[in-house]
Design an enzyme around this catalytic site. Structure first.
Site, mmCIF file in Angstrom:
data_model
loop_
_atom_site.group_PDB
_atom_site.id
_atom_site.type_symbol
_atom_site.label_atom_id
_atom_site.label_comp_id
_atom_site.label_asym_id
_atom_site.label_seq_id
_atom_site.Cartn_x
_atom_site.Cartn_y
_atom_site.Cartn_z
ATOM 1 N N ARG A 90 -54.589 -29.914 -13.847
ATOM 2 C CA ARG A 90 -56.009 -29.672 -13.604
ATOM 3 C C ARG A 90 -56.880 -30.513 -14.533
ATOM 4 O O ARG A 90 -57.937 -30.991 -14.153
ATOM 5 C CB ARG A 90 -56.314 -28.181 -13.791
ATOM 6 N N ASP A 150 -55.615 -16.090 -10.991
ATOM 7 C CA ASP A 150 -54.381 -16.012 -11.776
ATOM 8 C C ASP A 150 -54.037 -14.555 -12.085
ATOM 9 O O ASP A 150 -52.872 -14.144 -12.022
ATOM 10 C CB ASP A 150 -54.544 -16.781 -13.095
ATOM 11 N N ARG A 153 -52.702 -12.893 -9.040
ATOM 12 C CA ARG A 153 -51.302 -13.290 -8.841
ATOM 13 C C ARG A 153 -50.383 -12.488 -9.752
ATOM 14 O O ARG A 153 -49.314 -12.030 -9.335
ATOM 15 C CB ARG A 153 -51.145 -14.786 -9.129
ATOM 16 N N HIS A 177 -58.094 -21.755 -17.405
ATOM 17 C CA HIS A 177 -57.476 -21.668 -16.078
ATOM 18 C C HIS A 177 -56.658 -22.943 -15.926
ATOM 19 O O HIS A 177 -57.130 -23.965 -15.440
ATOM 20 C CB HIS A 177 -58.542 -21.583 -14.988
#
Length: 322
Positions: A90, A150, A153, A177
């Site tokens: 990312r 997240d 999840r 993140h």
């Protein structure tokens, strides 16, 4: 101009933006959604495709527009940016997307200075900080989607492993993140029962340490999805809808959005995904949860990573206003 609480704008009509538009259309949160994209035909096509399903839904106006159309939008969702490629982290995206965001945010503030800016594009913590710096908005009205997905999840995988409803799992993923995010196991619980205790008392399960492998699965899940199908968009659209719901309904929900830190946890001048109270005015308060020594160390490493990226952007002049 006063904002219309039932209107939102989505900037960027790629996979995430289009799926978010579709998801919000189903939510009944808004009566008007405007789609903005550098490719106007793409925005028109996405709007048309959604509109054709409106006879099955509650009435809503959804259309392709320009920046001037977001003048009264209560929430402006930014999903535009370069896509993350297979094998790319990312943070590899950062400089490209910072340049894109300068143009986007400059155009936004020409027409709207009263709404809430919700950043979804990765790397979301850095781009939330960039959006705050460039926009001049108060920090409570610049929010990143952070580690909301997240955390979801993590809850889903823990619930699946323990055989309980994921909505009864209470824990957070915090920090960046991205690759330096961390799971807060020390305060995790199942409907108020300490996770250590729940695992110990479960005849069909072992210890909490048996769950720790789930963290790696959470952290790497986006990479696996991108490798398999090119992009992630369904679950993140649901996360965006959840944040919008908390704002529009003034729920004061605690969720780990990317928020500007001004002394919380001892950090300043960065945005990071931390538990925060989210309501009609955006971020009402960043909550400082208790962390054990190892978690604190991981969080400091995550903050250091983000701060170093911000420093590099500063040195390259990428945080200066145009």
């Amino acid at each position: 101009m006063a904002v219309n609480i039932q209107k939102c704008a989505i900037i960027g009509c790629g996979f995430v933006g289009a799926t978010t538009a579709y998801t919000l259309t189903q939510s009944e949160l808004f009566s008007e959604i405007v789609l903005i994209d550098i490719d106007r035909k793409k925005a028109e096509g996405e709007a048309m495709d959604i509109v054709h399903g409106l006879p099955f839904l509650s009435p809503i106006k959804i259309y392709a527009g320009d920046y001037s159309d977001l003048s009264d939008a209560a929430i402006i969702i930014i999903t535009a940016g370069a896509n993350q490629k297979p094998g790319q982290t990312r943070t590899d995206l950062v400089k490209t997307n910072v340049k894109i965001f300068h143009s986007i945010v400059d155009n936004v503030v020409k027409y709207n200075r009263e709404g809430i800016l919700l950043v979804v594009t990765n790397p979301v913590d850095i781009l939330t900080y960039v959006t705050w710096r460039v926009s001049g908005f108060p920090s409570n009205r610049v929010i990143g989607s952070g580690t909301v997905l997240d955390t979801a999840r993590m809850k889903q995988l823990v619930g699946q492993q323990l055989g309980v409803d994921a909505r009864n799992v209470h824990t957070f993923i915090i920090g960046e993140h991205g690759d330096s995010e961390l799971a807060v196991w020390s305060s995790a619980n199942i409907s108020g029962i300490d996770l250590d205790t729940y695992c110990a008392e479960s005849a069909s399960f072992g210890t909490i340490e048996s769950l720790h492998g789930i963290y790696d699965e959470v952290k790497n899940s986006a990479y696996r999805i991108i490798e398999a199908k090119g992009a992630t968009y369904y679950a993140v659209a649901q996360a965006v809808k959840r944040i919008c719901t908390a704002i529009i309904r003034n729920e004061r929900t605690i969720m780990p959005v990317s928020a500007y830190l001004d002394g919380e946890y001892g950090f300043r001048e960065l945005c990071m995904s931390m538990p925060s109270i989210v309501g009609r005015d955006g971020i009402k308060k960043v909550i400082e949860i208790k962390l054990d020594e190892k978690e604190r160390s991981y969080l400091e490493s995550s903050a250091k990573k983000l701060s170093s990226i911000i420093k590099e952007l500063e040195e390259d002049g990428l945080l200066d206003k145009n």
